[in-house]
Enzyme design. Structure first.
Site, PDB file in Angstrom:
ATOM      1  N   CYS A 130       5.975  -0.245   7.657  1.00 50.39           N
ATOM      2  CA  CYS A 130       5.644   1.328   7.205  1.00 50.39           C
ATOM      3  C   CYS A 130       6.736   1.211   6.219  1.00 50.39           C
ATOM      4  O   CYS A 130       7.974   1.697   6.607  1.00 50.39           O
ATOM      5  CB  CYS A 130       5.136   2.128   8.260  1.00 50.39           C
ATOM      6  SG  CYS A 130       4.800   4.097   7.317  1.00 50.39           S
ATOM      7  N   LEU A 131       6.417   2.065   5.049  1.00 51.59           N
ATOM      8  CA  LEU A 131       7.659   2.505   4.271  1.00 51.59           C
ATOM      9  C   LEU A 131       8.930   3.482   4.855  1.00 51.59           C
ATOM     10  O   LEU A 131       8.918   4.031   4.175  1.00 51.59           O
ATOM     11  CB  LEU A 131       7.254   2.835   2.663  1.00 51.59           C
ATOM     12  CG  LEU A 131       6.629   1.319   2.390  1.00 51.59           C
ATOM     13  CD1 LEU A 131       5.982   1.493   1.094  1.00 51.59           C
ATOM     14  CD2 LEU A 131       7.301  -0.023   1.441  1.00 51.59           C
ATOM     15  N   GLY A 142       0.733  -1.326   0.152  1.00 50.15           N
ATOM     16  CA  GLY A 142       0.121  -0.222  -0.094  1.00 50.15           C
ATOM     17  C   GLY A 142       0.361   1.193   0.024  1.00 50.15           C
ATOM     18  O   GLY A 142       1.855   1.130   0.072  1.00 50.15           O
ATOM     19  N   HIS A 151      -4.974   1.246   7.303  1.00 49.52           N
ATOM     20  CA  HIS A 151      -2.737   1.983   7.831  1.00 49.52           C
ATOM     21  C   HIS A 151      -3.097   3.283   6.638  1.00 49.52           C
ATOM     22  O   HIS A 151      -2.371   4.616   6.961  1.00 49.52           O
ATOM     23  CB  HIS A 151      -2.234   0.904   7.233  1.00 49.52           C
ATOM     24  CG  HIS A 151      -0.752   1.264   7.407  1.00 49.52           C
ATOM     25  ND1 HIS A 151       0.086   0.764   8.450  1.00 49.52           N
ATOM     26  CD2 HIS A 151       0.183   2.114   6.769  1.00 49.52           C
ATOM     27  CE1 HIS A 151       1.403   1.407   8.502  1.00 49.52           C
ATOM     28  NE2 HIS A 151       1.502   1.952   7.154  1.00 49.52           N
ATOM     29  N   GLU A 152      -3.715   2.844   5.750  1.00 49.18           N
ATOM     30  CA  GLU A 152      -3.320   4.280   4.585  1.00 49.18           C
ATOM     31  C   GLU A 152      -3.560   5.199   5.266  1.00 49.18           C
ATOM     32  O   GLU A 152      -3.516   6.060   4.284  1.00 49.18           O
ATOM     33  CB  GLU A 152      -3.543   3.373   3.670  1.00 49.18           C
ATOM     34  CG  GLU A 152      -2.657   2.193   2.511  1.00 49.18           C
ATOM     35  CD  GLU A 152      -0.834   2.706   3.001  1.00 49.18           C
ATOM     36  OE1 GLU A 152      -1.172   3.547   2.931  1.00 49.18           O
ATOM     37  OE2 GLU A 152       0.191   1.667   3.058  1.00 49.18           O
ATOM     38  N   GLN A 154       2.351   9.710   1.357  1.00 55.97           N
ATOM     39  CA  GLN A 154       3.719   9.603   1.617  1.00 55.97           C
ATOM     40  C   GLN A 154       4.951  10.235   1.211  1.00 55.97           C
ATOM     41  O   GLN A 154       6.275   9.914   1.125  1.00 55.97           O
ATOM     42  CB  GLN A 154       3.893   8.134   2.122  1.00 55.97           C
ATOM     43  CG  GLN A 154       3.053   7.727   3.185  1.00 55.97           C
ATOM     44  CD  GLN A 154       3.287   5.668   3.420  1.00 55.97           C
ATOM     45  OE1 GLN A 154       2.007   5.439   2.159  1.00 55.97           O
ATOM     46  NE2 GLN A 154       4.298   5.762   3.891  1.00 55.97           N
ATOM     47  N   HIS A 189      -2.591   7.385   7.256  1.00 55.37           N
ATOM     48  CA  HIS A 189      -1.363   8.721   6.613  1.00 55.37           C
ATOM     49  C   HIS A 189      -2.569   9.682   5.914  1.00 55.37           C
ATOM     50  O   HIS A 189      -1.515  11.074   6.181  1.00 55.37           O
ATOM     51  CB  HIS A 189      -0.813   8.261   5.201  1.00 55.37           C
ATOM     52  CG  HIS A 189       0.503   7.194   6.038  1.00 55.37           C
ATOM     53  ND1 HIS A 189       1.476   7.421   6.227  1.00 55.37           N
ATOM     54  CD2 HIS A 189       1.023   5.408   5.731  1.00 55.37           C
ATOM     55  CE1 HIS A 189       2.049   6.611   6.996  1.00 55.37           C
ATOM     56  NE2 HIS A 189       1.935   5.396   5.991  1.00 55.37           N
TER      57      HIS A 189
END
Ligand code: K2U
Ligand code: ZN
Length: 168
Positions: free
Chosen positions: A91-92, A46, A133-134, A51, A137
């Site tokens: 998480c990236l 994702g 999660h996304e 991000q 963000h």
């Protein structure tokens, strides 16, 4: 398609609240394609526009094993949720850090697709976790925010040490 730089914690730009998408033009299509390329290359399942320092309500995801089930969510909203599930998240934007987070196990999502057409669907399991999660963000929230202040400080110091070591 281009790979986009991913902001990393504790970059304050990750705390920006994303605005709704209102224009479905060629620039949006290019951004979506670049986000998919960036997500698959990371690799991740994702990626939120926040991000890559684009503060619009836009997510791309693909939780399939074969990496052949891309999803685009524009202006997403969770309109119903049920159950609870603990999952060890990464998480990236917080590389190398993993922690247990409790989230709803089943959700109903309403969003627009990449052409502005309405979509509504139910999700469970990893897809439900990824969407939640996304969507965090998009309101400037990171999974480390669910940790205790002490653990979050330890994460910040670990990342700082990783960056110093990488800088040489
Ligand atoms: O937002 C991101 O950084 C993308 C995450 C999405 C994600 C985090 C936690 C749980 C599910 C999805 C990255 O894809 S983290 C890498 C990853 C890869 C496979 C499975 C879970 C997480
Ligand atoms: Zn993330």
């Amino acid at each position: 398609m281009s790979l986009l730089p991913i902001l990393e914690y504790p970059d304050p730009r990750l705390r920006t609240k994303a605005q709704p998408v209102t224009v479905f033009d060629a620039a949006l299509q290019t951004l979506i394609d670049d986000m998919f390329a960036t997500m698959y290359a990371a690799p991740g399942i994702g990626l939120a526009a926040s991000q890559v320092n684009v503060h619009r309500q836009l997510l791309v995801l693909d939780v399939s094993e074969e990496k052949n089930a891309p999803m685009v969510l524009v202006n997403p909203a969770i309109v119903a949720s049920a159950g609870s599930r603990t999952y060890q998240e990464g998480c990236l934007s917080v590389p190398g850090i993993f922690a247990d987070v409790d989230r709803a196990d089943r959700i109903t999502v309403e969003a627009l697709d990449r052409h502005g057409q309405a979509q509504s669907f139910e999700a469970d399991g990893l897809l439900a976790i990824c969407i939640q999660h996304e969507m965090d963000h998009l309101v400037g929230k990171l999974f480390v925010d669910y940790l205790s202040p002490l653990k979050r400080e330890l994460v910040r110091k670990k990342l700082e040490k990783q960056r110093r070591a990488a800088a040489g």
